[in-house]
Each structure stands twice: as structure tokens, then as C-alpha cells.
Design a protein around this motif. Sequence first.
Motif, PDB file in Angstrom:
ATOM      1  N   GLN A  79      10.670  13.058  -4.924  1.00 53.63           N
ATOM      2  CA  GLN A  79       9.711  11.984  -5.101  1.00 53.63           C
ATOM      3  C   GLN A  79      10.433  10.792  -5.709  1.00 53.63           C
ATOM      4  N   SER A  80      10.210   9.611  -5.158  1.00 55.54           N
ATOM      5  CA  SER A  80      10.775   8.397  -5.738  1.00 55.54           C
ATOM      6  C   SER A  80       9.878   7.883  -6.848  1.00 55.54           C
ATOM      7  N   ARG A 265       1.939   7.749 -10.102  1.00 56.92           N
ATOM      8  CA  ARG A 265       2.950   6.756 -10.466  1.00 56.92           C
ATOM      9  C   ARG A 265       3.541   7.118 -11.819  1.00 56.92           C
TER      10      ARG A 265
ATOM     11  N   ARG B 490       4.022   1.113   2.550  1.00 58.07           N
ATOM     12  CA  ARG B 490       3.973   1.569   1.148  1.00 58.07           C
ATOM     13  C   ARG B 490       2.740   2.449   0.944  1.00 58.07           C
ATOM     14  N   GLU B 494       1.160   5.447  -4.713  1.00 59.10           N
ATOM     15  CA  GLU B 494       2.479   5.624  -5.343  1.00 59.10           C
ATOM     16  C   GLU B 494       3.314   4.354  -5.348  1.00 59.10           C
ATOM     17  N   ASN B 496       5.528   3.949  -3.064  1.00 58.91           N
ATOM     18  CA  ASN B 496       6.760   4.322  -2.349  1.00 58.91           C
ATOM     19  C   ASN B 496       6.629   4.063  -0.856  1.00 58.91           C
TER      20      ASN B 496
END
Lengths: 660, 660
Positions: A79-80, A265, B490, B494, B496
Amino acid sequence: MCEACPAVDAESHTDVLIVGAGPSGLMAAYWMARYGIRARIVDKRPTKVFTGHADGLRMRTLELFDSMGIQHRVDHEAQSAVDVNFWVPGEKGQLMRQGPITPGQAHHSPFHHMLLSQARIEDFILDSIREHSDIEVERGVIAESFHYDETPGEDPNAYPITVQLRRILDDPQEKGQGSQASHSTKPSGFDQSNVPPEDHNNLAEQNQKAHVPNETVRAKYIIGCDGAHSWTRGQLNIPFEGESTEHVWGVIDTIPITDFPDIRRLCTVTSPHGTILVIPREKQLVRLYVPVQIMDEENGRFDRSKITPEAIKARVQAILAPYKFDYQILDWWTAYQIGRRIAPSFSRWNRAFIAGDAVHTHSPKVGLGMNMSMQDGFNIGWKVALVVSGAADPCILQTYHEERHRLAELLLEFDKLWAGMFTQENKPAARGAQGKTESMMQVVEQFQDFADGIKAFYGESPLVCKQSGGVNLTTCNLIPGERVPPVKLRMQAEGNNVWTTRLFESNGQFKLVVLAGDVREVAQKQRLETLSAFLSRSEPPNSSLLTRYSSIRGRSKSLVDVLTVHSAPWPDTEFFHFPEALRPLDPVFGWSYGKIWCDDSCSWDRDCDGRAYEKWGVDRKRGAVFIVRPDQYIGWVGEFEDIEKATKYFDGFLKTSKGE
Amino acid sequence: MCEACPAVDAESHTDVLIVGAGPSGLMAAYWMARYGIRARIVDKRPTKVFTGHADGLRMRTLELFDSMGIQHRVDHEAQSAVDVNFWVPGEKGQLMRQGPITPGQAHHSPFHHMLLSQARIEDFILDSIREHSDIEVERGVIAESFHYDETPGEDPNAYPITVQLRRILDDPQEKGQGSQASHSTKPSGFDQSNVPPEDHNNLAEQNQKAHVPNETVRAKYIIGCDGAHSWTRGQLNIPFEGESTEHVWGVIDTIPITDFPDIRRLCTVTSPHGTILVIPREKQLVRLYVPVQIMDEENGRFDRSKITPEAIKARVQAILAPYKFDYQILDWWTAYQIGRRIAPSFSRWNRAFIAGDAVHTHSPKVGLGMNMSMQDGFNIGWKVALVVSGAADPCILQTYHEERHRLAELLLEFDKLWAGMFTQENKPAARGAQGKTESMMQVVEQFQDFADGIKAFYGESPLVCKQSGGVNLTTCNLIPGERVPPVKLRMQAEGNNVWTTRLFESNGQFKLVVLAGDVREVAQKQRLETLSAFLSRSEPPNSSLLTRYSSIRGRSKSLVDVLTVHSAPWPDTEFFHFPEALRPLDPVFGWSYGKIWCDDSCSWDRDCDGRAYEKWGVDRKRGAVFIVRPDQYIGWVGEFEDIEKATKYFDGFLKTSKGE
């Protein structure tokens, strides 16, 4: 080399014994595999971990993974988490988001902060070790006694370390524990998982009774990567300085059911009930770090039995209110009391080394512990391997403590400030929401270069020559003791692109990087010819930098690999225009196409922007030369005309090949 | 489901029998794995291939690999070849480079033309099949007799196909061949490797003698992916129309030792001695396609015994002169006579299908054969799986021939023109160097969209509704029957990013993509609410698009996955602001964070540029809706208000769930 399991008490020899197969031990073992060293790695746990434990991966670690050839796997699964958010009570006490904040460092690396279960990270390193060697982790093996014989000193043929190993795999109790630890996402898995690492020490005592044959291993070097309660550290009589705090934290890995907007997040949430850290993870998991010590205010003591997933959940619910929080799936949980400790020395006799949690413990909330531990193992691994291989002088081993101890101090400093943010009073009136966020941001920013690994602060040593040569390098961003700022280059022969993190593969070689400048200009071409002639001159014997030093047996012909990066436009240049010494011919494998690179942009890849020289602070016409160590740190920088200093650098610790 | 090897003659049942485990058979098997279908896949070869065979991967194939979750592995190992060079005789006859030429298509995909051994590609697909199922390839198994019972027609419970399987693994002769085929980069490996595929047919006859038990398999469907000399095609009495040409080619995979400048670049080299194709590969390998028929001019016949690696090398040396060419390492070689053939029909009875080389053969020089074959298998695989699962009407099976036959025709057309370029007279005087390059370029450009897979040309069918709705979609680049132009989006929850090629995972589901437009505007938000209400309305029974159709048992709750992509700025939007029907709550896994996406740029990723709506030709304010088939092709496009047509689209072939 993995040796067979002895049926009776046996004695065996190995060059390097690694105790502990967590992230730092595996990184050390990676180097044994790459250099072809006879090494063993043992771990007292009967199985590898499958869930929980560490999960944070900083950009520098990912750069190293790229150099090891495993980053694509991390990238595929992890996961980023680039942005950070801070939730704080607003004027009326309601939670408010402050952010997202994108750290400036996000642009300094091809990789960003990622999160992935330690179990998978270990899998990737293990696969790489297997790809390059026969080394296998021996699990369920406890190191029990230690003896060091000081007589032989630095004799490279001596085995001054004696360790007794006991296998506990055959003990039924142990077997049961092993099978419980098999992968499971069901909540029932946590009973086993929340055994804190230190309790595993008891297993050794319990198993003294079992009739399992012992093995006496004699080793040249030992690397202890056996965790906070390190057996190795104890045997070396190295203290563990610092103290436990009163703060107790719970950690839960769940798939949450919540209407809190930022559960996916990276963020902190501060309320009058405390501050939690939210870490989004792979496979819909979320990790939460939760303060739980306040529950024990009545008697002022930490009673572990009171800490349950339910208690942790209740605290999360209080902090996140009015948002709701619950879960059905609990993947892992644990509770821990912050201990902030550091070993004053990371080695003894230049023969025994300790790394990772064995030399520094702290709160896990900075998402840095596993990174530091892996980088410890990475740092000591190649040095020990290089010395054992006979290629290098043992003097380089001293740099391990010198380089890593200062960073461990920084780590504890960072942790003290950061973890403090979570435990200080959080009443909205105290400092105001904005103030809380600002101070958290300040701490993050103050330590970011260190934490992300953009700066390593490695000092002057045989491996780091800080005196760079020439007035033309005053603005150079290639700094000895630091990493190479990653750039994307084009291979001259192919036109394809690669990040330097991958190009400078962690294969055991030093890289002498010739920044050839603009080779279209006659004068510069002449300078390059002169440099190449120096590199390839054949007499007096062994004077060529390319053949002067030992090869790595069965791995690479030369310990020093020469790579050239020029700055002329790619279409205006040809591979065969470069001096032959820079692109040698192999009678079997042909010309070395992979040795000539170009700093030019490329229409079909935005990351390849032709700005390498600019980012590295090197004059596009004149170029420069620099040395990258096997662990991807810069050892020396100079002008073409300083090349004799490069020889001097290598002569400081590499053994010459005696014309072999 | 893999069934145990029977010890005596036995009868068994399987839903789908796949004959041939090359690239197309494996792609078909991938879908069996993803849908959880009871299937078997057999191959007469005792082992998988280890060297040689096909190696070209076009961008569309790589996009499909990304949707399967294996592209990161290809990318890590494969050789890129974006640019193309053309070497032709100059005015004085000397070889001159024309290029490099970067195809315009290089900017239309996150992936570029790559080259990797077929052996590794098969490994990656096999790993994916294993990850999702228990299906294992049964090797050394020959299909020997075929019977089809027309009585049951479309009865979903009938097994009208009967095939007799014979195992040849136990035959000593076969065993020997198998072990010879173990991976080796030594030249000695080529003795085995250059057995052309057709010669394997003899093995079946030889093994009739062996006392190996037969197995009678009864199947609902059969997919023949058994190569140019397809046994399945023969059983179905489908002719193979076309002819062999007189042109004989040699192929060698070597690590060359040469001073030819472009040996590591994709290029053609034309000289009076013929034209060769140079294909740089992974691990320093280079593949060369070399015309060798001229050697046999004396008697005008093709004598295979005369074709040796040495003969091929001599021809390369003649063509590359004055550049030198030699090698020490020969990884694989073969010789082949171009046959250009096509099956007029790709299926029979809507129960039996043939794919890959079994329906089209041609010269390998367009680097497209494996791609076409894999895409054949990918096309028929999900359709058969969906029908067998009971979710879809067999009418969709007819689209296999309709969609793929036209492409096979194009493939042969392309090959005829392209291969012709290599065999026509190459005297410099004939057309001039520039003329030769121009005509090669013209052929490449004429077919590039087809070859790279940017256009699929799938026609109107139950699975492709060409009538898009609304005047606002006249400039839309989302074209039913074509792929979705890849963009990076995106995730709202998140922040991401991910390419749509990965987001639209090949997991068996149809994707209904709601391009929500600018949800900050009240009117647009209202349109979205209306659309969502339609999607989630609960009466009359089964009227909701989300619950109307069967689930995929044990795989996913719904056959139709709804994904939303809005165009408002990412920081100005929240996941929870979207209608609940678009981000449903699961009682165990919580909110569906992965369902809301945003077309906005991102500071730390240049590929994420916020231009998805623009690239897709969709109005940023009003949005649109489109359907992506399980194989990543667009099935339908419309405005929000056309959503009933989406239901009509699905009703055309999906079975309703009967309120289960």
C-alpha cells in the motif's frame, strides 16, 4: 552453504553465523548469498512470521530493494502512503482534518513510503537469497552457549567463535506452536500472534529437557540479529542502555467498518482521549496504534491481562467519536510498553556484530524500525562477506559501528519527540488544533531526511573519503557517505531506460562511475581517453584499477565495475565510440553493452528527463568520477585527473589480486 | 479441478477440456481458474518449454497481463524495444542505419513492446492459475479419440463431448526427451529444441505400444489450443486453408559477439544477401530471423538436414558484413518454412473451439503470433467459463469466431506484406535504400493499430452494442468493441494512483463504469443520485442492475461491478459524499473504498495527469456510463439517462438470479 542436520552431537564449521532471521538477519544473509559465502542463519522461532509485526517501508529501503531486484514485488503488493493527514479537535471539539500534506521528499526518489506486512517482505528477501545461493534459514534452532578465542586475532583462517546450537523442532509443544502460526486471517489467529518476542526466550529453557542433539558450530564471524532481547548481545556483554517508559500501546490490524473519512489514509487522530496513528495497509487491512495505558490509571500499573482487542477497540471508538468504528476481521494484535534503548557498541573484537532491534529499540510509531534494522543488516552483511571472501581488510568492519550507531541515536531522538506527541495532553484548549499539527509537522520535517534515508551521515573512514577533488565539484550533489540521488538513464546500445537504483545492482561489486561529460567535444574526448588509458594500463603488474583487486569467486571477474554515463545527446553517440576499456570484450559474452549510459531524455518515458548531471550537480561538459560502494553509498568523488586517488581509496582496504 | 491420475482405464467428467498448454491454452485456463470452473488442461509434451519459441509481446498483451496481475513480473525480466531501426545499403553499398523511429503508439499505453522467452511468460500465467485454483497442467497426455453427441443441444447439464486421453509420461523414450529439455543455456540443448512442433505428433503413434491406461473424459466444452497441426481441428473437420511458401527461415537465439552497432536494438538489416530481423532479448540474448532458402538453390528443394546453426550463422555473417558476427553461446535454434493458413471457422456446435496456431499460422517475424494466440485464448476462455457457470446464455460463444476470425485475416494480410519485405530482391539498385525503408515503415504503420492491439475491430453482437446514446457522446473515445484507452486515476478514499489496466482487473466481472462528472455541481449531483437510485432500486424483484444477475459462486457477489470515476478536484471531494449504491457497505469488509475514483493530477506521479476524461472524449461536467467486459473490451456506452439500455445489454445474455 546449508549443512545437513546432524543426527548426533556434531561439530561443524561455517564462515559466518547469523543468529536471527528477521528483516536484519535476512539482509545480512542476502550478502552472504550474493558473495557466495559459506554461511548459516538460524532462528529460534519454529516458523517465519505470517501476520503482523512491522509494516512501514521508507523510500531508502525501497531503493535498496530495487538494487536487490525485489522492489517490483513490493510495489505490486504494498500500500502506498505518500500524503499525511492530521486530525485534531476544532474549536467546538469536533474532529477536523488538517491536510493532506505531501512531504517534499516525495520527489526525491522513484519510490514512496509504502506499507506491507513484514511476512511478505521476508518472503521476498528469502526468495532472493535462494536465487543466489543454497542458504536456507534453519528454524527452531536456539543458540545456547558462546565462546570466543582471542588468540588468533585477525587470522583469516581461524574460527575463533564457538556456538552451541540446539534444535527444538522435534519438541511436540514447539510443533504445536508452529502449526498455530500458519497463515490465517481469522481472529482466532491472534492468541498465538500476541506472544511478545521476549516470551520466546522461555522456549529455550523449556526445551533444555528435550533429548535433541546439539551441534557445535565454529565460525569466523557472528552477526546477532536476534531482537530486543538479543542472546548475542548478552554473550558479548554489551549493555542495552535506556529505559522503559510508562506508556503502553495496543496495535490492531483489522479490516475496519467505520465512517471515519481517512481510514484509508496515513493520519494521526488526536482527541481528548488520546492520539492514534492510522496506517492503511494491503488487502484492505488497517493498522492502528492506540494508547491504552490510561485504562490502568486506577492502580497506576500496567496489567497486560487487561489489554484485549476489545479494550483497544473501545479506546479507538472513544478517540474517533462521533465517527463509528468496529470490525469483523482481526488479522493480528499486540500490546507493548515503549522501551527506548541503545547498545553503546555494535560490535566486539571485529568478529562479532549485533544489528537491528538487538542494538536499538523504540516505539514502532515512526514506521522506521524495520527500515533501520534492514539497513543495519545490509551495512554489516557486505562488509563481513567481503572480508571473509579474502578480498578486503578487516579494517572495514569497524565502519559498521561508526556508521550505524550515530543513526540509531538519531532514531531514538526522533522517536522520543514523535512518540511524545502521542502521549502528551491533548485537550483542545492546551495548544489549539493548529498548534498540535504544526508541532507534529515540525518533528516530521526535522527528521525527514534521516527517516526517509535521503541522508545517511556516514563519516570519514576507509570506505568514505570525504575529500572530493577539484574546484569544479564544489556544487556536486554526489556526497561521499551519502546515497546516489536516483536518476533514470538510457543505455547507449539499446536506448532503454533504467533507474540508477536498479542499475547500481547490489551484486557485491564497487561501481566506479565515469561521468564522461560531452564526448562530442574533442578536448573532453581526449580527457576520457587519458582516463581510460589509466584504468586499463597493464604494467607494472596489477596497476590497472580493473584487474588490481581480487575477483569474487564464481560471482564476478572484478570487484570494481566501471560504468560510464555521458551527457551528449543519445542519438549523436554510439556505443563503439567509447574507449574499449570502458566497454570491454568478453570472449564468451561479447561486448559489455550494459556499461555505457547516457543522460538524455526519452519521448516515451517522462521519468527519463535527461537531468541526471543537473541533479547530481556535475558539469555536463567536464563530468567527474565517483565510486559507489556495494551498499549503494558513495565512497569517493573526484575529477578525471584525480583518478589516482580512486586507486588510493581502494588500496586502503582491498587486497590486490597477486596477478592471479 | 485437477483430478487424480487414474491407474486403470477410467471415465471422468469435466466441464471444460483444454487441449494444449501453450500460451493460448493457458490464457483460456486462466479464466477457468478465475471463475472457479471444473476444467482440465492437457498437453502432449512431457514438459513445458524452457528455451526458444515465441518472444514478442505487444502493448495490448501487456495491458491484459496487467489486468491479470502479472505484468510487473514481465516488466522486471523482459527486454524493452520501443524504437525500430532499418539498416539498408547506402549508395556505395555499405550498410547504413535509418532510424531510430519511435512508433506513435508508444504514447498510447503505459506499456511498450517487450521481448521475453515464451517459457517465462508461460510460467507467469501458470503461477496465476495456481494462485486462483487447483488446476494443474497435465503433461505427457495425448488426446486420441473424439466423439460428439448432438442430441443434448444446449442442455447445460449434458456432457456431449467424449475424448480419450492417453498418458505417455511413463514411456522411457518420452522420459528421456523430457529430461533433455531441462533448462540449459549450453549449445547442446538445441538438439532437442529444434524438433519442430509437428514432429511431436509422431510421439502419439510411438506410444500406442506402451501399456499405459487410457482415460475417457466427458466434457461440456472443449477448447483446442494444440498448435498448427491441431488434433482438435482435425477432429472437428475444420480445414486449414492456405499454403506453404518456398521461403525457409532459420532462427537463432545467441549471445552474439559482434561489432554491428545495433545488435541490442530492434532492427532489420537488408543487404544483397537478404534481410534479417534483429530482436534483442533478456539476459544478453539476441534472436535473429535469417533467410536460408537461398542455400538450396541448386536443387530448388528445401532440405532440412542442410540447415544447421553454422549455416544460419554463415548467412548472418554475409548479410552483416563488413561487421563481424559470431557467438559462443547458442540458447536455441530452429528452422521453419513459412505456411500461411487460416481456419475458416473457429468453432463447431457452439461446444468446440479452436484457438491460437490451430486457427492461424504465418511467419513469426511480425512478433505477433503469440499475442494473437493469447488473445484468442483470453477471448474464448471467459465466455466458455461464464456459460458453464450458468451465468450466461450460450449465444455469447458465437462471438468468439466473429471477433477473432477477422483479426486472424488481418494478421495474415500483415504477415504477407511484412514477410514479403524480407524475401523480395534486396539489391541496392532495385528501389534505393530510402525506398526500402519507406515501404517497410508503411507496412508497419498500416497495421500498427491492429498489431499493437489498440484497435480490436470487434463488431456488433450481444456483447458489443455499437449504438451509443446521446449527442454528448459523439466525440467519445470509448468505442464499443474496442479497449479502454489506459489512464491513471486516483482512488478517492486513499489518494493513490493506479492505471485502469490494473483497476479493471480480469477477475470475471463486468464493470459498469459511472463517469460521474463534476459532482460539485448541484444539477450533476442530482443526475448522479437519480442514476444511483435506478441502480439500487429493489422492486420489482431483480430489477436492480446490481443484484439482477447471478453471482460467480465463491468468487464475487455480483457479476456486475460498479466503479465510479468523477472529475471534481480530488481534495474537494469525499468518499462519503457519493451515493451509497456506488460505494456499498459490506457487513464484514466495510465500505467499498475501491469503488470511487477521481480524474485528478497528482504532484508525485507524472503519469497521473488528470486527463482521463479528455483522453476518453467525455464531457467533464456531464460524464457518461460505459460497460467493460471481463476481457477489458467496451461493451456499451451511454449517458446517465440511457441506463435502461445497460440493463437491456446485460439482459441480452446474462441470466437473472431468480432472487437467490
